[in-house]
Design a protein around this motif. Sequence first.
Motif, mmCIF file in Angstrom:
data_model
loop_
_atom_site.group_PDB
_atom_site.id
_atom_site.type_symbol
_atom_site.label_atom_id
_atom_site.label_comp_id
_atom_site.label_asym_id
_atom_site.label_seq_id
_atom_site.Cartn_x
_atom_site.Cartn_y
_atom_site.Cartn_z
ATOM 1 N N ARG A 26 0.812 -1.214 0.000
ATOM 2 C CA ARG A 26 0.000 0.000 0.000
ATOM 3 C C ARG A 26 0.847 1.267 0.000
ATOM 4 O O ARG A 26 0.313 2.357 -0.138
ATOM 5 N N ARG A 27 2.173 1.142 0.178
ATOM 6 C CA ARG A 27 3.031 2.332 0.156
ATOM 7 C C ARG A 27 2.839 3.091 -1.138
ATOM 8 O O ARG A 27 2.595 4.281 -1.133
ATOM 9 N N ALA A 28 3.018 2.354 -2.225
ATOM 10 C CA ALA A 28 2.863 2.935 -3.556
ATOM 11 C C ALA A 28 2.821 1.778 -4.535
ATOM 12 O O ALA A 28 3.539 0.800 -4.384
ATOM 13 N N ARG A 29 1.985 1.873 -5.522
ATOM 14 C CA ARG A 29 1.835 0.770 -6.465
ATOM 15 C C ARG A 29 2.862 0.820 -7.581
ATOM 16 O O ARG A 29 3.208 -0.198 -8.141
ATOM 17 N N GLU A 30 3.342 1.990 -7.917
ATOM 18 C CA GLU A 30 4.323 2.119 -8.989
ATOM 19 C C GLU A 30 5.708 2.326 -8.377
ATOM 20 O O GLU A 30 5.858 3.039 -7.387
ATOM 21 N N ILE A 31 6.707 1.721 -8.978
ATOM 22 C CA ILE A 31 8.061 1.756 -8.430
ATOM 23 C C ILE A 31 8.605 3.187 -8.337
ATOM 24 O O ILE A 31 9.296 3.520 -7.375
ATOM 25 N N VAL A 32 8.267 4.039 -9.291
ATOM 26 C CA VAL A 32 8.753 5.424 -9.265
ATOM 27 C C VAL A 32 8.152 6.161 -8.064
ATOM 28 O O VAL A 32 8.860 6.874 -7.343
ATOM 29 N N THR A 33 6.868 5.969 -7.826
ATOM 30 C CA THR A 33 6.212 6.609 -6.682
ATOM 31 C C THR A 33 6.778 6.068 -5.379
ATOM 32 O O THR A 33 7.042 6.824 -4.441
ATOM 33 N N HIS A 34 7.012 4.761 -5.317
ATOM 34 C CA HIS A 34 7.588 4.147 -4.123
ATOM 35 C C HIS A 34 8.982 4.721 -3.842
ATOM 36 O O HIS A 34 9.295 5.080 -2.704
ATOM 37 N N ALA A 35 9.810 4.826 -4.870
ATOM 38 C CA ALA A 35 11.167 5.352 -4.714
ATOM 39 C C ALA A 35 11.133 6.816 -4.269
ATOM 40 O O ALA A 35 11.919 7.228 -3.403
ATOM 41 N N LYS A 36 10.233 7.590 -4.846
ATOM 42 C CA LYS A 36 10.106 9.001 -4.483
ATOM 43 C C LYS A 36 9.678 9.139 -3.022
ATOM 44 O O LYS A 36 10.223 9.955 -2.282
ATOM 45 N N LEU A 37 8.730 8.322 -2.597
ATOM 46 C CA LEU A 37 8.247 8.355 -1.219
ATOM 47 C C LEU A 37 9.347 7.935 -0.245
ATOM 48 O O LEU A 37 9.599 8.608 0.755
ATOM 49 N N ARG A 38 10.038 6.849 -0.531
ATOM 50 C CA ARG A 38 11.135 6.382 0.328
ATOM 51 C C ARG A 38 12.237 7.443 0.411
ATOM 52 O O ARG A 38 12.764 7.718 1.494
ATOM 53 N N SER A 39 12.552 8.070 -0.706
ATOM 54 C CA SER A 39 13.582 9.103 -0.736
ATOM 55 C C SER A 39 13.173 10.321 0.102
ATOM 56 O O SER A 39 13.978 10.853 0.871
ATOM 57 N N LYS A 40 11.932 10.754 -0.042
ATOM 58 C CA LYS A 40 11.448 11.923 0.699
ATOM 59 C C LYS A 40 11.468 11.648 2.199
ATOM 60 O O LYS A 40 11.944 12.469 2.987
ATOM 61 N N ILE A 41 10.956 10.506 2.607
ATOM 62 C CA ILE A 41 10.933 10.154 4.029
ATOM 63 C C ILE A 41 12.363 10.046 4.562
ATOM 64 O O ILE A 41 12.670 10.545 5.639
ATOM 65 N N GLY A 42 13.250 9.425 3.796
ATOM 66 C CA GLY A 42 14.652 9.320 4.196
ATOM 67 C C GLY A 42 15.338 10.667 4.304
ATOM 68 O O GLY A 42 16.143 10.891 5.217
ATOM 69 N N SER A 43 15.024 11.576 3.393
ATOM 70 C CA SER A 43 15.643 12.904 3.424
ATOM 71 C C SER A 43 15.231 13.698 4.654
ATOM 72 O O SER A 43 15.899 14.645 5.041
ATOM 73 N N LEU A 44 14.120 13.282 5.276
ATOM 74 C CA LEU A 44 13.640 13.942 6.489
ATOM 75 C C LEU A 44 14.116 13.221 7.754
ATOM 76 O O LEU A 44 13.687 13.528 8.851
ATOM 77 N N GLY A 45 15.022 12.249 7.575
ATOM 78 C CA GLY A 45 15.646 11.587 8.707
ATOM 79 C C GLY A 45 14.863 10.427 9.294
ATOM 80 O O GLY A 45 15.175 9.967 10.390
ATOM 81 N N ALA A 46 13.842 9.955 8.590
ATOM 82 C CA ALA A 46 13.033 8.847 9.098
ATOM 83 C C ALA A 46 13.309 7.586 8.290
ATOM 84 O O ALA A 46 13.782 7.655 7.165
ATOM 85 N N LEU A 47 13.019 6.451 8.891
ATOM 86 C CA LEU A 47 13.131 5.157 8.209
ATOM 87 C C LEU A 47 11.745 4.708 7.799
ATOM 88 O O LEU A 47 10.765 4.957 8.502
ATOM 89 N N LEU A 48 11.651 3.997 6.682
ATOM 90 C CA LEU A 48 10.376 3.474 6.190
ATOM 91 C C LEU A 48 10.418 1.966 6.291
ATOM 92 O O LEU A 48 11.349 1.312 5.813
ATOM 93 N N ASP A 49 9.417 1.369 6.931
ATOM 94 C CA ASP A 49 9.351 -0.064 7.123
ATOM 95 C C ASP A 49 7.902 -0.516 6.938
ATOM 96 O O ASP A 49 6.992 0.289 6.873
ATOM 97 N N SER A 50 7.718 -1.819 6.840
ATOM 98 C CA SER A 50 6.389 -2.385 6.674
ATOM 99 C C SER A 50 6.172 -3.499 7.678
ATOM 100 O O SER A 50 7.090 -4.257 7.973
#
Length: 69
Positions: free
Chosen positions: A43-67
């Motif tokens: 449910r994070r993101a269905r398309e790989i580009v959107t998923h990568a953008k979301l992971r990058s944005k969250i990471g740039s704000l100092g947070a980790l993304l997990d499921s």
Amino acid sequence: MADVFHNSKSGRLFIRAGMQRLIETLENENDSEYVVIVEDGSRRAREIVTHAKLRSKIGSLGALLDSSK
């Protein structure tokens, strides 16, 4: 747990109400450490580009993304 953010829009979109609130929270709380847990990883993101953008944005704000799944 700091908060729960819900989305009602498709996982194809980067800008969703819940994700936008999450990003704004991370931007405003830059002195805290966060791990963002997505209940269902698909449910994070269905398309790989959107998923990568979301992971990058969250990471740039100092947070980790997990499921939990």
